[in-house]
Design a protein around this motif. Structure first.
Motif, PDB file in Angstrom:
ATOM      1  N   MET A  55       0.832  -1.202   0.000  1.00  0.00           N
ATOM      2  CA  MET A  55       0.000   0.000   0.000  1.00  0.00           C
ATOM      3  C   MET A  55       0.876   1.265   0.000  1.00  0.00           C
ATOM      4  O   MET A  55       0.639   2.203  -0.753  1.00  0.00           O
ATOM      5  CB  MET A  55      -0.924   0.008   1.223  1.00  0.00           C
ATOM      6  N   ILE A  56       1.907   1.257   0.823  1.00  0.00           N
ATOM      7  CA  ILE A  56       2.810   2.415   0.927  1.00  0.00           C
ATOM      8  C   ILE A  56       3.572   2.614  -0.382  1.00  0.00           C
ATOM      9  O   ILE A  56       3.614   3.719  -0.938  1.00  0.00           O
ATOM     10  CB  ILE A  56       3.787   2.246   2.111  1.00  0.00           C
ATOM     11  N   VAL A  57       4.173   1.551  -0.878  1.00  0.00           N
ATOM     12  CA  VAL A  57       4.992   1.644  -2.092  1.00  0.00           C
ATOM     13  C   VAL A  57       4.149   2.108  -3.280  1.00  0.00           C
ATOM     14  O   VAL A  57       4.566   2.988  -4.041  1.00  0.00           O
ATOM     15  CB  VAL A  57       5.694   0.293  -2.389  1.00  0.00           C
ATOM     16  N   ARG A  58       2.954   1.545  -3.451  1.00  0.00           N
ATOM     17  CA  ARG A  58       2.094   1.944  -4.568  1.00  0.00           C
ATOM     18  C   ARG A  58       1.754   3.431  -4.510  1.00  0.00           C
ATOM     19  O   ARG A  58       1.823   4.130  -5.530  1.00  0.00           O
ATOM     20  CB  ARG A  58       0.801   1.121  -4.577  1.00  0.00           C
ATOM     21  N   GLN A  59       1.418   3.919  -3.314  1.00  0.00           N
ATOM     22  CA  GLN A  59       1.060   5.342  -3.206  1.00  0.00           C
ATOM     23  C   GLN A  59       2.260   6.245  -3.449  1.00  0.00           C
ATOM     24  O   GLN A  59       2.129   7.308  -4.073  1.00  0.00           O
ATOM     25  CB  GLN A  59       0.436   5.622  -1.836  1.00  0.00           C
ATOM     26  N   GLN A  69      12.735   5.594  -6.005  1.00  0.00           N
ATOM     27  CA  GLN A  69      13.085   4.184  -6.054  1.00  0.00           C
ATOM     28  C   GLN A  69      12.654   3.587  -4.727  1.00  0.00           C
ATOM     29  O   GLN A  69      12.691   4.277  -3.698  1.00  0.00           O
ATOM     30  CB  GLN A  69      14.594   3.989  -6.151  1.00  0.00           C
ATOM     31  N   ALA A  70      12.281   2.315  -4.735  1.00  0.00           N
ATOM     32  CA  ALA A  70      11.923   1.636  -3.489  1.00  0.00           C
ATOM     33  C   ALA A  70      12.612   0.280  -3.456  1.00  0.00           C
ATOM     34  O   ALA A  70      12.724  -0.391  -4.478  1.00  0.00           O
ATOM     35  CB  ALA A  70      10.417   1.459  -3.387  1.00  0.00           C
ATOM     36  N   SER A  71      13.088  -0.100  -2.282  1.00  0.00           N
ATOM     37  CA  SER A  71      13.683  -1.414  -2.093  1.00  0.00           C
ATOM     38  C   SER A  71      13.116  -2.024  -0.828  1.00  0.00           C
ATOM     39  O   SER A  71      12.965  -1.339   0.185  1.00  0.00           O
ATOM     40  CB  SER A  71      15.205  -1.307  -1.964  1.00  0.00           C
ATOM     41  N   GLY A  72      12.809  -3.301  -0.877  1.00  0.00           N
ATOM     42  CA  GLY A  72      12.295  -3.995   0.290  1.00  0.00           C
ATOM     43  C   GLY A  72      13.333  -4.794   1.029  1.00  0.00           C
ATOM     44  O   GLY A  72      13.046  -5.369   2.064  1.00  0.00           O
ATOM     45  N   ALA A  93      10.831  -1.155   3.853  1.00  0.00           N
ATOM     46  CA  ALA A  93      10.899  -0.404   2.593  1.00  0.00           C
ATOM     47  C   ALA A  93      11.861   0.760   2.770  1.00  0.00           C
ATOM     48  O   ALA A  93      11.857   1.431   3.799  1.00  0.00           O
ATOM     49  CB  ALA A  93       9.522   0.109   2.179  1.00  0.00           C
ATOM     50  N   THR A  94      12.689   0.967   1.757  1.00  0.00           N
ATOM     51  CA  THR A  94      13.645   2.072   1.738  1.00  0.00           C
ATOM     52  C   THR A  94      13.379   2.871   0.467  1.00  0.00           C
ATOM     53  O   THR A  94      13.297   2.293  -0.617  1.00  0.00           O
ATOM     54  CB  THR A  94      15.096   1.535   1.723  1.00  0.00           C
ATOM     55  N   PHE A  95      13.247   4.198   0.609  1.00  0.00           N
ATOM     56  CA  PHE A  95      12.944   5.065  -0.524  1.00  0.00           C
ATOM     57  C   PHE A  95      14.072   6.074  -0.723  1.00  0.00           C
ATOM     58  O   PHE A  95      14.581   6.635   0.240  1.00  0.00           O
ATOM     59  CB  PHE A  95      11.641   5.835  -0.281  1.00  0.00           C
ATOM     60  N   GLU A 113      23.296   7.428   3.510  1.00  0.00           N
ATOM     61  CA  GLU A 113      23.257   8.764   2.919  1.00  0.00           C
ATOM     62  C   GLU A 113      22.427   8.736   1.631  1.00  0.00           C
ATOM     63  O   GLU A 113      22.610   7.853   0.796  1.00  0.00           O
ATOM     64  CB  GLU A 113      24.668   9.288   2.609  1.00  0.00           C
ATOM     65  N   GLY A 114      21.527   9.691   1.496  1.00  0.00           N
ATOM     66  CA  GLY A 114      20.695   9.789   0.310  1.00  0.00           C
ATOM     67  C   GLY A 114      19.326   9.144   0.459  1.00  0.00           C
ATOM     68  O   GLY A 114      18.435   9.391  -0.355  1.00  0.00           O
ATOM     69  N   VAL A 115      19.144   8.317   1.487  1.00  0.00           N
ATOM     70  CA  VAL A 115      17.835   7.691   1.718  1.00  0.00           C
ATOM     71  C   VAL A 115      16.863   8.777   2.177  1.00  0.00           C
ATOM     72  O   VAL A 115      17.166   9.565   3.070  1.00  0.00           O
ATOM     73  CB  VAL A 115      17.936   6.566   2.771  1.00  0.00           C
ATOM     74  N   ALA A 116      15.680   8.840   1.549  1.00  0.00           N
ATOM     75  CA  ALA A 116      14.686   9.860   1.885  1.00  0.00           C
ATOM     76  C   ALA A 116      13.738   9.402   2.988  1.00  0.00           C
ATOM     77  O   ALA A 116      13.282  10.207   3.802  1.00  0.00           O
ATOM     78  CB  ALA A 116      13.876  10.240   0.645  1.00  0.00           C
ATOM     79  N   MET A 117      13.422   8.094   2.998  1.00  0.00           N
ATOM     80  CA  MET A 117      12.477   7.578   4.003  1.00  0.00           C
ATOM     81  C   MET A 117      12.662   6.073   4.119  1.00  0.00           C
ATOM     82  O   MET A 117      12.947   5.394   3.139  1.00  0.00           O
ATOM     83  CB  MET A 117      11.031   7.889   3.608  1.00  0.00           C
ATOM     84  N   VAL A 118      12.493   5.588   5.344  1.00  0.00           N
ATOM     85  CA  VAL A 118      12.376   4.157   5.575  1.00  0.00           C
ATOM     86  C   VAL A 118      11.008   3.898   6.177  1.00  0.00           C
ATOM     87  O   VAL A 118      10.434   4.760   6.854  1.00  0.00           O
ATOM     88  CB  VAL A 118      13.489   3.600   6.495  1.00  0.00           C
TER      89      VAL A 118
END
Length: 194
Positions: A55-59, A69-72, A93-95, A113-118
């Motif tokens: 749900m989070i990744v899709r939105q 970008q997203a990584s699980g 999830a890492t964005f 460094e560079g990660v916007a949100m986990v």
């Protein structure tokens, strides 16, 4: 005059802990993390956990102002804290902004460094997500930490990392929207969590 050889540094307990952690072989589907001096092995998640992450990744992909970008399964190396030389966490999830291409060519464990949100969705040990990981992510300077707390029925967004914690917290009950600031710039709809 002969030079005296430099003594070989004696490995510390932290060195042994990190070496033991990196040598672990976990069963397929399990993940191992080194959080505040504890090796935490987690079994594969249940379907509701994965549904929340989806749900989070899709939105984020649909609505974020900046393409993400997203990584699980991205292993993050986080600064020292507590008893551990380096924490090693695998967020659910890492964005990161797609323009950074942060994941391309990255080692299994990369700097944060560079990660916007986990994002984390609580499982069997929710205290780890609520406290230990929260402090690790704050020390790493990760701007946003989104926690879906299934036990409490709440979604919490932590922002403005400062030292060992986040200075700002917004927490809503499942079903209420969560405002995600830039570079996301949209309200996360949590109705699917109810």
């Amino acid at each position: 005059m002969a030079s005296t050889p430099k003594p070989t540094p004696t490995p510390t307990q932290d060195d042994f802990l990190l070496e033991s952690f990196l040598a672990l072989e976990t069963p397929e589907g399990f993940k191992a993390e080194l959080i505040e001096g504890d090796i935490v092995v987690t079994p594969p998640p249940d379907g509701d956990h994965e549904d929340a992450i989806d749900m989070i990744v899709r939105q984020v992909h649909r609505h974020a102002e900046t393409e993400m970008q997203a990584s699980g399964n991205k292993g993050l190396i986080l600064p020292r804290g507590g008893l551990c030389p380096k924490n090693r966490a695998i967020p659910d999830a890492t964005f990161a902004p797609r323009g950074l291409r942060l994941f391309r060519g990255a080692e299994p464990w990369m700097p944060c460094e560079g990660v916007a949100m986990v994002a984390e969705v609580t499982s069997r040990k929710p205290l780890g997500d609520r406290a230990a990981k929260r402090h690790c992510y704050a020390r790493g300077g990760i701007p946003l930490y989104l926690l879906v707390d299934r036990e409490q029925g709440r979604v919490t967004l932590l922002s403005e990392p400062s030292g060992d914690d986040y200075a700002r917290t917004v927490s809503v009950a499942f079903g209420k929207p969560v405002p995600l600031p830039e570079p996301f710039g949209f309200e996360l709809d949590t109705a699917d969590l109810v």
